[in-house]
Design a protein around this motif. Structure first.
Motif, PDB file in Angstrom:
ATOM      1  N   THR A 108       4.751   0.698   0.245  1.00  0.00           N
ATOM      2  CA  THR A 108       6.008   1.505  -0.259  1.00  0.00           C
ATOM      3  C   THR A 108       6.837   2.063   1.019  1.00  0.00           C
ATOM      4  N   ASN A 109       8.124   1.768   0.846  1.00  0.00           N
ATOM      5  CA  ASN A 109       9.042   2.323   1.906  1.00  0.00           C
ATOM      6  C   ASN A 109       9.944   3.402   1.461  1.00  0.00           C
ATOM      7  N   LYS A 110      10.240   4.544   1.875  1.00  0.00           N
ATOM      8  CA  LYS A 110      11.027   5.357   1.337  1.00  0.00           C
ATOM      9  C   LYS A 110      11.887   5.717   2.411  1.00  0.00           C
ATOM     10  N   GLY A 111      12.834   4.922   2.616  1.00  0.00           N
ATOM     11  CA  GLY A 111      14.026   5.174   3.456  1.00  0.00           C
ATOM     12  C   GLY A 111      13.802   5.080   4.980  1.00  0.00           C
ATOM     13  N   LYS A 112      12.687   4.530   5.401  1.00  0.00           N
ATOM     14  CA  LYS A 112      12.228   4.328   6.769  1.00  0.00           C
ATOM     15  C   LYS A 112      12.925   3.102   7.544  1.00  0.00           C
ATOM     16  N   PRO A 113      13.384   3.449   8.694  1.00  0.00           N
ATOM     17  CA  PRO A 113      14.280   2.091   9.204  1.00  0.00           C
ATOM     18  C   PRO A 113      13.013   1.003   9.393  1.00  0.00           C
TER      19      PRO A 113
ATOM     20  N   GLY B 230       8.416   5.598  13.569  1.00  0.00           N
ATOM     21  CA  GLY B 230       8.512   5.896  12.274  1.00  0.00           C
ATOM     22  C   GLY B 230       9.074   4.636  11.490  1.00  0.00           C
ATOM     23  N   TYR B 231       8.855   3.629  12.127  1.00  0.00           N
ATOM     24  CA  TYR B 231       9.583   2.436  11.525  1.00  0.00           C
ATOM     25  C   TYR B 231       8.435   1.992  10.538  1.00  0.00           C
ATOM     26  N   SER B 232       9.059   1.204   9.238  1.00  0.00           N
ATOM     27  CA  SER B 232       8.145   0.168   8.630  1.00  0.00           C
ATOM     28  C   SER B 232       8.252  -1.075   9.455  1.00  0.00           C
ATOM     29  N   CYS B 233       7.342  -1.721   9.396  1.00  0.00           N
ATOM     30  CA  CYS B 233       7.034  -3.142  10.045  1.00  0.00           C
ATOM     31  C   CYS B 233       6.633  -4.285   9.599  1.00  0.00           C
ATOM     32  N   VAL B 234       7.281  -5.427   9.966  1.00  0.00           N
ATOM     33  CA  VAL B 234       6.978  -6.730   9.444  1.00  0.00           C
ATOM     34  C   VAL B 234       6.178  -7.477  10.709  1.00  0.00           C
ATOM     35  N   VAL B 235       5.197  -7.623  10.538  1.00  0.00           N
ATOM     36  CA  VAL B 235       4.419  -8.125  11.697  1.00  0.00           C
ATOM     37  C   VAL B 235       4.090  -9.648  11.431  1.00  0.00           C
ATOM     38  N   ALA B 236       4.963 -10.363  12.133  1.00  0.00           N
ATOM     39  CA  ALA B 236       5.010 -11.999  12.001  1.00  0.00           C
ATOM     40  C   ALA B 236       4.304 -12.739  13.224  1.00  0.00           C
ATOM     41  N   ASP B 237       3.449 -13.519  12.946  1.00  0.00           N
ATOM     42  CA  ASP B 237       2.544 -14.297  13.890  1.00  0.00           C
ATOM     43  C   ASP B 237       2.486 -15.589  13.385  1.00  0.00           C
ATOM     44  N   ILE B 238       2.107 -16.671  14.148  1.00  0.00           N
ATOM     45  CA  ILE B 238       1.611 -17.983  13.593  1.00  0.00           C
ATOM     46  C   ILE B 238       0.167 -17.870  13.270  1.00  0.00           C
TER      47      ILE B 238
END
Length: 297
Positions: A30-35, A58-66
């Motif tokens: 869940t994400n509560k207003g984090k960048p 403090g960032y929420s992260c999308v980790v993308a990789d092949i």
């Protein structure tokens, strides 16, 4: 490259630092207003270090990789909510799905680091370089950045600008911090995008191309609150560096680690700091620039 495929989300272990919501094929926090930061090439090297640093900030992260297992491994290192996405940056459908996934789970993308890249398999002079080698490297390093820009910018254009401490800048209405920004993007170029890189002409060409894409995107979207910059690292202690040493002729390989005047190569964490600074609101007037991180080279 692996065959084209749709994105796949990783499974997370429960953590006291995250609240995980599980359903088939997807695990998210869940994400509560984090960048929110999106990182391609996040499964290793500079991409992994950048995702970790974003999380520390403090960032929420999308980790993308092949490489799905590597993306999962990075995700387990983060201190904030995140998701892992398997992506082939050479495929428009895969990149679009990556951006869609990020927005579905976190609502927006505040920052993106387009760090996915390859060096090529066979060091050779131009006359001896296979045509398919050039196409493969350009496909990941140049087309991949273009596709990421295309879909990241399209999303950012739909977002409301975020203002940083408006009261502080109330008497300066023209300052970007007061007006707010829709997003900030950093592309991975290289020292090889600023000078020759013998035996690796496809890589060199792709990294010069990234700088052109960066400057063009920055000019096109400057007035719409989207900043686009690039980093140009020298040699960095990553798996790519290790492969370069293994594949290159002995005389070339021996010189690799001694080219920087400071007497060493960079750590991924040092480059990650620069990426996060360029993405931050510490430099609202900086767009269309490239930051050389090369130990004096």
């Amino acid at each position: 490259m692996l065959p084209s495929r749709s994105f796949v989300f990783c499974l997370l272990s429960p953590s006291s630092k995250r609240t995980n919501i599980c359903f088939p094929g997807v695990t998210m926090a869940t994400n509560k207003g984090k960048p929110v930061a999106l990182v391609t090439g996040g499964g290793s090297g500079i991409g992994r270090a950048t995702a970790v640093r974003f999380a520390e900030l403090g960032y929420s992260c999308v980790v993308a990789d092949i490489n799905e297992p590597s993306a999962k491994e990075t995700l387990r290192m983060l201190q904030t909510p995140g998701i892992a996405v398997q992506v082939d940056v050479t495929m428009a459908t895969s990149v679009e799905a990556m951006v869609t996934a990020a927005v579905q789970h976190f609502g927006r993308i505040d920052c993106a680091f387009n760090g996915a890249g390859i060096e090529g398999t066979t060091p050779a002079r131009i006359a001896d370089t296979p045509v398919d080698e050039f196409d493969r490297v350009m496909g990941v390093n140049a087309k991949g950045v273009w596709l990421c820009l295309k879909y990241e910018i399209a999303q950012m254009l739909q977002q409301e600008p975020v203002m940083s401490d408006p009261a502080k800048w109330a008497d300066k209405p023209d300052v970007c911090r007061f007006r707010g920004v829709r997003g900030s993007i950093v592309n991975a170029s290289s020292q090889a995008g600023l000078q020759s890189f013998p035996l690796y002409s496809p890589y060199c060409a792709s990294k010069w191309a990234v700088l052109g894409l960066t400057q063009t995107a920055a000019v096109e979207y400057a007035k719409e609150g989207i900043r686009v910059n690039a980093i140009c690292p020298g040699l960095v202690a990553t798996p790519m560096h290790d492969r370069l040493k293994e594949k290159s002729p002995p005389a070339f390989s021996e010189r690799l680690d001694s080219v920087h005047p400071v007497g060493r190569i960079a750590t991924p964490e040092e480059v990650a700091q620069a990426v996060c600074w360029l993405c931050s609101d510490a430099c609202p007037f900086t767009t269309g620039e490239h930051l050389k991180i090369s130990g004096g080279l």
